[in-house]
Design an enzyme around this catalytic site. Structure first.
Site, PDB file in Angstrom:
ATOM      1  CB  CYS A 137      -0.855   0.007   1.166  1.00 49.37           C
ATOM      2  SG  CYS A 137      -0.097  -0.673   2.793  1.00 49.37           S
ATOM      3  CG  HIS A 149      -0.786   3.861   4.615  1.00 50.27           C
ATOM      4  ND1 HIS A 149      -1.744   3.598   5.804  1.00 50.27           N
ATOM      5  CD2 HIS A 149      -0.402   2.895   4.043  1.00 50.27           C
ATOM      6  CE1 HIS A 149      -1.574   2.206   5.895  1.00 50.27           C
ATOM      7  NE2 HIS A 149      -0.781   1.829   5.119  1.00 50.27           N
TER       8      HIS A 149
END
Ligand code: A2P
Length: 340
Positions: free
Chosen positions: A133, A248
């Site tokens: 990710c 994130h």
């Protein structure tokens, strides 16, 4: 000609990424003949809803892929499950799109971010790996910039990674610990998903430490970036878990061969696929997890040239880990493969 429709399995359908895959396959109107939600035996008796219809979750077994005539299988149940069952799906004739790290660095397996290296997808690919990710959102930014300013020579990145990266159990652990905080019970918690308490804390440790003192998560950002971008520029990462639910953030320092022009960098990023430029500091506008969550784009801002070295650009980017960092990227890979 009528569009071909596919029997699509989701291995890990009861997990955080699996649930998002179902939602996005529906929203993006993916050409589906039948959806086959798979998980562990723990999920037998449960079902998922897809396009208003209930589908029972089936147990992942070696035979299920052949029994259900699976043509595309998304794996998001962890590396050990991919290791055990991906070959069975392939042998049943399915294309496997694997969200785990298990096959990513295998030289025969394409590792793909569709906006960066779509050419690595081949129609005869049996297995295509979805990157980590943190890597996906970083290469969304690095790839368009790499063509400018004589090319990139080095990247230093610090991440601020949401608990969704540890799956549902990570998200549940943060919520539970926050509830305990409001009940003055935080001292009584035992961490499970993370090595320490995550509520009102941050942890500079994701995945295991390696011999070179980096973590496995940090080395994924190095090795995967080089593989996806077909480059060998230096990358150093520090990955930090923060008490954020599902987006994130990353602070990037990018060194180029030549001096950088901040206006040109903004222009390049503004016109890049899957990237949203949000860079108006005077209006307090910059990327944040609450902006990126539930979207399919990587947000970038705080773009500035280093005060001491005009070849270095600093910036901040944020993307939804469950979507950009996993489900959306995986579905875009499948969409590209279908079109070949
Ligand atoms: P289950 O709910 O039956 O345990 P997350 O990343 O959110 O933690 O989700 C992990 C996903 O992987 C869940 O859907 C989970 O199913 C699935 N999973 C875990 N272990 C296995 C296994 N051995 N076989 C198949 N699916 C598994």
């Amino acid at each position: 000609m009528q569009e071909k429709k596919y029997n699509v399995a989701i291995v890990g359908a009861s997990g955080a990424v699996g649930e998002e895959l179902l939602l996005l396959l529906e929203q993006r109107n993916f050409p589906i003949k039948n959806i086959i939600p798979l998980a562990s035996s723990r999920s037998i008796g449960r079902s998922v809803t897809f396009k208003g219809k209930e589908y029972p979750i089936l147990e992942t077994t070696h035979d299920i892929f052949r029994q259900q005539n699976v043509e595309i299988a998304f794996f998001s149940a962890g590396g050990s499950v991919s290791k055990e069952y991906a070959k069975s799906a392939i042998n049943a004739g399915a294309l496997v799109i694997d969200n785990t790290s298990h096959f990513r660095m295998d030289k025969d397996v394409p590792l793909v971010v569709p906006e960066v290296n779509p050419g690595d997808i081949r129609k005869d690919s049996k297995l295509i790996a979805n990157p980590n990710c943190s890597t996906i959102q970083m290469v969304h930014i690095l790839s368009p910039l790499n063509r400018a300013f004589g090319g990139i020579t080095r990247v230093d990145v610090s991440t601020y990674q949401a608990v969704s990266g540890a799956g549902k159990k990570g998200m549940e652990e943060l919520i539970l610990q926050m509830q305990k905080f409001f009940n003055f019970e935080l001292d009584s918690i035992t961490p499970h998903a993370f090595p320490h308490r995550i509520a009102l804390n941050l942890i500079p440790h994701i995945d295991v430490f390696l011999e070179n003192d980096y973590t496995k998560e940090e080395m994924k950002m190095v090795n995967e970036t080089q593989k996806i971008m077909h480059t060998d520029f230096a990358v150093s990462a520090t990955c930090v878990r923060v008490p954020i639910l599902r987006s994130h953030s990353e602070s990037l320092s990018i060194r180029f061969r030549d001096a950088v022009d901040v206006g040109k960098a903004r222009e390049i990023l503004e016109s890049s696929e899957a990237v949203v430029l949000l860079d108006k500091p005077s209006e307090n506008k910059y990327p944040m997890p609450i902006i990126a969550t539930d979207t399919d784009e990587t947000y970038v801002g705080r773009i500035r040239v280093d005060n001491f070295d005009k070849k270095i650009l600093h910036l901040f980017c944020v993307a939804d880990q469950v979507r950009v960092g996993a489900a959306t990227n995986a579905i875009k890979i499948a969409e590209k493969w279908i079109k070949l």
